[in-house]
Scaffold this motif. Structure first.
Motif, mmCIF file in Angstrom:
data_model
loop_
_atom_site.group_PDB
_atom_site.id
_atom_site.type_symbol
_atom_site.label_atom_id
_atom_site.label_comp_id
_atom_site.label_asym_id
_atom_site.label_seq_id
_atom_site.Cartn_x
_atom_site.Cartn_y
_atom_site.Cartn_z
ATOM 1 N N ILE A 145 40.279 19.224 0.924
ATOM 2 C CA ILE A 145 39.497 19.519 0.053
ATOM 3 C C ILE A 145 38.653 20.955 0.554
ATOM 4 N N ALA A 146 38.305 21.787 -0.420
ATOM 5 C CA ALA A 146 37.752 22.925 -0.214
ATOM 6 C C ALA A 146 36.517 22.947 -1.370
ATOM 7 N N VAL A 147 35.260 23.521 -0.943
ATOM 8 C CA VAL A 147 34.382 23.535 -1.851
ATOM 9 C C VAL A 147 33.739 24.767 -1.881
ATOM 10 N N ALA A 148 33.334 25.363 -3.014
ATOM 11 C CA ALA A 148 32.705 26.812 -2.883
ATOM 12 C C ALA A 148 31.698 26.755 -3.816
ATOM 13 N N GLN A 149 31.021 27.778 -4.056
ATOM 14 C CA GLN A 149 30.087 28.235 -4.893
ATOM 15 C C GLN A 149 30.585 28.475 -6.424
ATOM 16 N N LYS A 150 29.900 27.960 -7.585
ATOM 17 C CA LYS A 150 30.478 28.157 -8.672
ATOM 18 C C LYS A 150 31.121 29.587 -8.969
ATOM 19 N N GLY A 151 32.610 29.458 -9.532
ATOM 20 C CA GLY A 151 33.053 30.725 -9.744
ATOM 21 C C GLY A 151 33.903 31.499 -8.714
ATOM 22 N N LYS A 152 33.744 31.198 -7.466
ATOM 23 C CA LYS A 152 34.240 31.558 -6.374
ATOM 24 C C LYS A 152 35.766 31.479 -5.666
ATOM 25 N N PHE A 153 36.333 30.492 -6.509
ATOM 26 C CA PHE A 153 37.630 30.130 -6.448
ATOM 27 C C PHE A 153 38.598 30.809 -7.505
ATOM 28 N N LEU A 154 39.645 31.389 -7.087
ATOM 29 C CA LEU A 154 40.528 31.910 -8.117
ATOM 30 C C LEU A 154 41.010 30.840 -9.028
ATOM 31 N N HIS A 155 40.864 30.978 -10.429
ATOM 32 C CA HIS A 155 41.635 29.884 -11.377
ATOM 33 C C HIS A 155 43.147 30.126 -11.256
ATOM 34 N N ALA A 156 43.504 29.632 -10.184
ATOM 35 C CA ALA A 156 45.046 30.115 -10.115
ATOM 36 C C ALA A 156 45.922 28.865 -10.907
ATOM 37 N N PRO A 157 46.940 29.416 -11.655
ATOM 38 C CA PRO A 157 47.909 28.457 -12.357
ATOM 39 C C PRO A 157 48.730 28.013 -11.478
ATOM 40 N N ASP A 158 49.507 26.794 -11.903
ATOM 41 C CA ASP A 158 50.296 26.258 -11.200
ATOM 42 C C ASP A 158 51.694 26.844 -11.232
ATOM 43 N N VAL A 159 51.808 27.959 -10.435
ATOM 44 C CA VAL A 159 53.075 28.568 -10.361
ATOM 45 C C VAL A 159 53.390 29.123 -8.780
ATOM 46 N N TYR A 160 54.409 29.936 -8.569
ATOM 47 C CA TYR A 160 54.516 30.284 -7.194
ATOM 48 C C TYR A 160 53.590 31.430 -6.742
ATOM 49 N N MET A 161 53.413 31.468 -5.548
ATOM 50 C CA MET A 161 52.605 32.466 -4.831
ATOM 51 C C MET A 161 53.538 33.118 -3.505
ATOM 52 N N LYS A 162 53.600 34.520 -3.521
ATOM 53 C CA LYS A 162 53.957 34.991 -2.509
ATOM 54 C C LYS A 162 52.962 35.181 -1.395
ATOM 55 N N LYS A 163 53.044 34.720 -0.405
ATOM 56 C CA LYS A 163 51.826 34.482 0.789
ATOM 57 C C LYS A 163 52.296 35.201 2.397
#
Length: 331
Positions: A104-122
C-alpha cells in the motif's frame, strides 16, 4: 501527513498478508487475492483518514471491493489518496514462489497519477543513478549512463526483466553490453523497490509491466530517493501489440491524459508526501514470508517508509491469531 499513519498502514499490509498466506501453493489465485482484499479493506476501515482508492483492484463493475474511486478509512481526518495491491504476485502466491507482497502507498490528495489499467514501459534505479535515466534513450545508453553514475562497468550491473516474449529485444540489448540479467515470472514492484535498497543485488528494473504497479513502484522509490520513469503503453492485453483505441479514448476523456506518449517522472507518478508499506506473503530476497507456528501464532516481515524523512523501517511482528478478528475470512 501525520507520521504515525505509517505504523497504521503497515497493519493494513500485515492483515492482507496474514489472510492470504494460508493459500500459498494451493493454485487458486482468485481465492488468495479475495482473502487479501477483504482483510485489507476491513483494516483500512479502522484508520482515521478520509481515503480514496486511486490505484486499486480495478473498476467498480469489475472489483466489488477496493475498486478505483472507493472511499476507505473512517472518513475522519486528512483526505488522502491510496494506491494498493493487496496481493502483488497472485501467481507467485498460488504457486508458492518467492516475493509475493501485500503493498500500500498513501499520498496527499491528487498526488498519484490516475493511471489506467494498461501496460507501462518502465525503468527503475536507485539514488546514485536517479538523475541519469531517460526512457527516450536506448537500452544501451541508459545502462552506460547508470554504470558511469555508479562508478562501475556495465558488466557489473544486474538488471531485472520480466520473462515475457515482448522483452526478447530488450534482453538482447542488455546482453550486448555483457550486463547481468535476472529474469522474473511475475511481480515487478519488489525488484523496483530493490533498486533503491543497498546490497539488494539489483541495480535496474527494465521492461513493460502494469501501469498501476508502476505507480506503486514510483511511490516506493520516492521514499528511497531512487528514480523511476514510466510511459503508458496502450496495447491490448493478451494480444500481439495491437493498439487499444478504447483505452486511449478513456484515458484522454476520463483521466485527463492529454499526451498518451508522455514519459512520467517519479514525482509525476507519486508526488508530495508519500508513505509506502509492504509485507511479505511468500519468502523473498527483501522480505520474509508469513510463517505459522504452534498455538495459533504467525510471524510477518514488513517494510515501512516515508518520503519526508527517507526513513526505512523493517518490522518483524508476532501475531496471536486467536485475537485477530480480521482472519475469520480464512475459516
Amino acid at each position: 501527513m501525520n507520521r504515525l499513519l505509517a505504523l497504521e498502514f503497515v497493519r493494513v499490509t500485515e492483515a492482507a498478508a496474514l489472510a492470504c498466506a494460508p493459500e500459498m501453493g494451493h493454485g487458486n489465485e482468485k481465492r488468495a487475492d479475495e482473502l487479501a482484499v477483504k482483510a485489507m479493506r476491513q483494516m483500512l476501515a479502522t484508520i482515521d483518514f478520509d481515503g480514496t482508492v486511486q490505484i486499486g483492484e480495478g473498476e467498480r463493475d469489475q472489483a466489488p471491493m477496493l475498486y478505483i474511486g472507493e472511499k476507505v478509512g473512517s472518513g475522519q481526518g486528512e483526505a488522502l489518496d491510496v494506491a494498493l495491491d493487496p496481493l502483488e504476485g497472485t501467481t507467485l502466491c498460488a504457486k508458492g514462489h518467492p516475493n509475493a507482497l501485500a503493498v500500500i502507498a498513501v499520498a496527499q490528495k491528487g498526488k498519484f497519477l490516475h493511471a489506467p489499467d494498461v501496460y507501462m514501459k518502465k525503468i527503475a534505479v536507485g539514488k546514485e543513478a536517479a538523475h541519469v535515466i531517460d526512457l527516450h534513450q536506448s537500452t544501451q545508453d541508459n545502462l552506460l549512463a547508470i554504470a558511469k553514475a555508479k562508478d562501475c562497468r556495465p558488466q557489473d550491473l544486474t538488471v531485472v526483466v520480466m520473462d515475457r516474449p515482448r522483452h526478447q529485444q530488450l534482453i538482447a540489448d542488455i546482453r550486448s553490453l555483457g550486463t547481468r540479467i535476472q529474469l522474473i515470472t511475475d511481480g515487478d514492484v519488489q525488484p523496483a523497490l530493490a533498486c533503491g535498497l543497498e546490497r539488494s543485488g539489483v541495480d535496474v528494473l527494465m521492461g513493460i509491466g502494469g501501469a498501476p504497479e508502476g505507480v506503486l513502484s514510483a511511490a516506493a522509490l520516492r521514499c528511497l530517493g531512487g528514480g523511476f520513469q514510466g510511459q503508458l503503453i496502450f496495447h491490448k492485453k493478451g494480444g500481439k501489440g495491437e493498439i487499444d483505441h478504447a483505452q486511449i479514448e478513456r484515458a484522454q476523456k476520463d483521466m485527463n491524459i492529454a499526451d498518451i506518449h508522455k514519459v512520467y517522472s517519479t514525482e509525476e507518478l507519486a508526488g508530495g508526501e508519500v508513505i509506502f508499506c509492504a509485507t511479505g506473503v511468500t519468502a523473498g530476497s527483501l522480505l520474509g514470508g508469513v510463517t505459522f507456528s504452534k498455538n495459533q501464532t504467525a510471524h510477518t516481515h514488513s517494510l515501512v517508509m516515508r518520503s519526508t524523512t527517507g526513513t526505512v523501517r523493517f518490522i518483524r511482528t508476532n501475531h496471536d491469531l486467536n485475537k485477530k478478528d480480521l482472519l475469520i475470512s480464512n475459516q
